[in-house]
Structure formats: C-alpha cells, structure tokens
Design an enzyme around this catalytic site. Structure first.
Site, PDB file in Angstrom:
ATOM      1  N   GLY A  17       0.778  -1.228   0.000  1.00 23.40           N
ATOM      2  CA  GLY A  17       0.000   0.000   0.000  1.00 23.40           C
ATOM      3  C   GLY A  17       0.810   1.277   0.000  1.00 23.40           C
ATOM      4  O   GLY A  17       0.263   2.357   0.238  1.00 23.40           O
ATOM      5  N   VAL A  69      -4.780  -5.905  -6.070  1.00 16.42           N
ATOM      6  CA  VAL A  69      -5.428  -7.135  -5.607  1.00 16.42           C
ATOM      7  C   VAL A  69      -6.632  -7.519  -6.454  1.00 16.42           C
ATOM      8  O   VAL A  69      -7.155  -8.625  -6.332  1.00 16.42           O
ATOM      9  CB  VAL A  69      -5.834  -7.040  -4.127  1.00 16.42           C
ATOM     10  CG1 VAL A  69      -4.600  -6.896  -3.243  1.00 16.42           C
ATOM     11  CG2 VAL A  69      -6.823  -5.887  -3.891  1.00 16.42           C
ATOM     12  N   ILE A  96      -4.251  -0.979   2.363  1.00 19.76           N
ATOM     13  CA  ILE A  96      -4.963  -0.604   1.147  1.00 19.76           C
ATOM     14  C   ILE A  96      -6.461  -0.556   1.430  1.00 19.76           C
ATOM     15  O   ILE A  96      -6.972  -1.320   2.247  1.00 19.76           O
ATOM     16  CB  ILE A  96      -4.679  -1.572  -0.021  1.00 19.76           C
ATOM     17  CG1 ILE A  96      -5.083  -2.999   0.326  1.00 19.76           C
ATOM     18  CG2 ILE A  96      -3.211  -1.505  -0.407  1.00 19.76           C
ATOM     19  CD1 ILE A  96      -4.957  -3.983  -0.822  1.00 19.76           C
ATOM     20  N   TYR A 159     -18.012   9.157   6.499  1.00 19.59           N
ATOM     21  CA  TYR A 159     -17.194   7.957   6.279  1.00 19.59           C
ATOM     22  C   TYR A 159     -17.980   6.912   5.493  1.00 19.59           C
ATOM     23  O   TYR A 159     -17.407   6.065   4.818  1.00 19.59           O
ATOM     24  CB  TYR A 159     -16.707   7.403   7.620  1.00 19.59           C
ATOM     25  CG  TYR A 159     -15.489   6.521   7.499  1.00 19.59           C
ATOM     26  CD1 TYR A 159     -14.334   6.961   6.840  1.00 19.59           C
ATOM     27  CD2 TYR A 159     -15.479   5.246   8.039  1.00 19.59           C
ATOM     28  CE1 TYR A 159     -13.224   6.149   6.728  1.00 19.59           C
ATOM     29  CE2 TYR A 159     -14.364   4.426   7.935  1.00 19.59           C
ATOM     30  CZ  TYR A 159     -13.233   4.883   7.280  1.00 19.59           C
ATOM     31  OH  TYR A 159     -12.129   4.075   7.162  1.00 19.59           O
ATOM     32  N   LYS A 166     -14.797  -1.383   7.178  1.00 21.86           N
ATOM     33  CA  LYS A 166     -13.740  -1.471   8.191  1.00 21.86           C
ATOM     34  C   LYS A 166     -14.197  -2.282   9.402  1.00 21.86           C
ATOM     35  O   LYS A 166     -13.372  -2.943  10.059  1.00 21.86           O
ATOM     36  CB  LYS A 166     -13.309  -0.071   8.625  1.00 21.86           C
ATOM     37  CG  LYS A 166     -12.581   0.720   7.549  1.00 21.86           C
ATOM     38  CD  LYS A 166     -11.220   0.133   7.193  1.00 21.86           C
ATOM     39  CE  LYS A 166     -10.421   1.068   6.294  1.00 21.86           C
ATOM     40  NZ  LYS A 166      -9.106   0.515   5.921  1.00 21.86           N
ATOM     41  N   LYS A 196      -3.202  13.056   7.283  1.00 18.30           N
ATOM     42  CA  LYS A 196      -3.221  13.786   6.019  1.00 18.30           C
ATOM     43  C   LYS A 196      -2.577  12.931   4.934  1.00 18.30           C
ATOM     44  O   LYS A 196      -1.401  13.097   4.592  1.00 18.30           O
ATOM     45  CB  LYS A 196      -2.491  15.114   6.158  1.00 18.30           C
ATOM     46  CG  LYS A 196      -3.193  16.102   7.089  1.00 18.30           C
ATOM     47  CD  LYS A 196      -2.435  17.415   7.175  1.00 18.30           C
ATOM     48  CE  LYS A 196      -3.145  18.411   8.078  1.00 18.30           C
ATOM     49  NZ  LYS A 196      -2.406  19.701   8.173  1.00 18.30           N
ATOM     50  N   THR A 197      -3.346  11.993   4.395  1.00 12.25           N
ATOM     51  CA  THR A 197      -2.877  11.137   3.317  1.00 12.25           C
ATOM     52  C   THR A 197      -3.707  11.381   2.069  1.00 12.25           C
ATOM     53  O   THR A 197      -4.814  11.931   2.136  1.00 12.25           O
ATOM     54  CB  THR A 197      -2.979   9.656   3.711  1.00 12.25           C
ATOM     55  OG1 THR A 197      -4.358   9.318   3.893  1.00 12.25           O
ATOM     56  CG2 THR A 197      -2.215   9.376   4.998  1.00 12.25           C
ATOM     57  N   ALA A 199      -5.222   9.145   0.342  1.00 10.31           N
ATOM     58  CA  ALA A 199      -6.435   8.336   0.418  1.00 10.31           C
ATOM     59  C   ALA A 199      -7.540   9.060   1.178  1.00 10.31           C
ATOM     60  O   ALA A 199      -8.720   8.968   0.829  1.00 10.31           O
ATOM     61  CB  ALA A 199      -6.125   7.003   1.088  1.00 10.31           C
TER      62      ALA A 199
END
Length: 258
Positions: A17, A69, A96, A159, A166, A196-197, A199
């Site tokens: 990932g 994947v 991921i 979300y 999740k 802070k990514t 994704a």
C-alpha cells in the site's frame, strides 16, 4: 525522534500500500527499516511506480513489485517472489482500501451493491487472501496488520460505506488471530487517528475530521505516519509476543472521548 533500537534485525516484512511518502504504508516501511527489518514493498500500478520505486530504493527494499489485488495472479506472484527470495516472512502490513468515488461520497443508503462489494473485496477480503498466502511463510510465527479507523465502530460523518467495510476488517482480524494463533501468528487491526494522506482526501469535509481529532484527543495533537509505523514495529517485535486479536488505537486517545 528518540533513538531507534534495531529490534527487528533480520526481520522480513511485506508492506502493501505504499503510495507516496505521506502514506501510512510508507511510515511503516520507514520505521521497520529504521528498526533493522528487510523490506518488500508494492505499488498499485504503472502510474504509481515512478513515485514508489524511488522510495523503496531509498529504504533499500530488497523486493519491489506491482500489486493490484483486483488483478488475477498479482497477489500470488508477490508471495511467490518472497518465497523464492527469502523463504520466509515475519510480518505483513495491509494498508490498502478502496471504494468507488460515487459510492464513497454518497450515504450508505445510496451505495450500489457493486460498489459495496468492490469496497469489501479490496479493503477487507484481500487481507484474508494475503493472510492465507503469508501464513505458510511464517514458519517461526509472525505478525499481520490491517489498517482500520474509528468509523468501524462509531458513526463518523461522511465515512459512509467504509464504516461497515472497516468493521468487517476488524472482525476478520479477530477471527484470523484465533485461527492463526496456534501457528504463533499474531493479527492486529490498527486504528490511527485521521492522517493527512492522499487516500483520506476522498472523504468529504476531511479537514473537519482533522480539527475534531485535535480538539477531542487528550494529547491535543494529530498523529503522523511515523507514530503508526513505530507502534507497528513494536507490535511486530518479541516485546509484544503475547498481544493479538485486538484493535490498537493510535490516535492520541481520541477514541476514549464520547
């Protein structure tokens, strides 16, 4: 940063990932390498390779390969290479997640069946598939990690579909911990605070989540990818040899605040 001890010398770790130097997976790779581990890392596709390969070279990764994947055979190819090059594996980090944008940005009621299934396959079931391939290589035991979030067990505004996905991932970690425990393989769900990514940029009003995390956290600080990486490094070491099956929160304590 405090002095780093080589607690993972000789340790072989697969980190899935890595997207850029701000991704959680990169924080894990950097921390594991600092602790002495040998690395295998993957990138998603040809578009990601120019961004990820130099990071792997910087960290001295011994194995680097593409891994989507959803593409038949790519997952097996990665583990075949690990088996032939290393003959063993000590840790696996699954970092991921994916949901189609139109399904992620709408409410759960508006999520399509196809979008829900795809999010579940990439974000959850792929971890189960990896675990099945990794376990035979963990001949002396090992540790598996999957990245979750607070939205798995509490409603987090915006979300949406990733909350149930999740939640399934955390449940999968518990069941895998039970099934793999007799092989001395430990399994952890890791639940960082908002980071802070790239994704995270797909989540609506993400800046609000960041501000709320600072306000709610007893430490009144955001966590960063290094915090996640070094926590996982500890859990992969013998110091944590009898910890398994739980969700580990790395969020400055924000999860305890109602």
């Amino acid at each position: 940063m405090a002095e780093v001890r080589p607690i993972l010398t000789g340790h072989k770790s697969l980190i899935v990932g890595v997207a850029n130097d701000q991704s959680i997976a990169y924080g894990c790779a950097e921390a594991f390498r600092a602790c002495g581990a040998d690395l295998a890392i993957t990138w998603l596709n040809d578009k990601a390779r120019p961004h990820v390969e130099p990071l792997g070279e910087k960290l001295g990764a011994e194995i680097m390969a593409p891994l989507n994947v959803e593409n038949p055979g790519e997952l097996e190819a990665v583990f075949d290479e690990i088996g032939s090059r290393w003959g063993k594996l000590d840790s696996l980090i699954h970092s991921i997640a994916f949901a189609p944008k139109e399904d992620l940005q709408g409410g759960l009621l508006d999520c399509s069946a196809a979008g829900f299934a795809r999010a579940m396959d990439v974000s959850c079931h792929s971890f189960v598939r990896m675990a099945k391939l990794a376990a035979p290589l963990m001949k002396d035991g090992g540790t598996m990690f999957a990245m979750s979030y607070l939205g798995a067990n509490r409603v987090v505004t915006n979300y949406n579909v990733m909350g149930p996905v999740k939640a399934a991932l955390e449940a999968a970690c518990r069941y895998l911990a039970f099934e793999l425990g007799p092989q001395n393989i430990r399994v952890h769900a890791i639940s960082p605070g908002p980071l802070k990514t790239r994704a995270a940029s797909g989540i609506k009003d993400f800046e609000h989540l960041l501000n709320d995390a600072v306000a709610r956290s007893p430490l009144h600080e955001l966590v960063d990818i290094d915090d996640v990486g070094f926590a996982c490094a500890y859990l992969a070491a013998d110091f944590a040899r009898r910890i398994t099956g739980g969700t580990i929160y790395i969020d400055g304590g924000a999860n305890i605040i109602g």
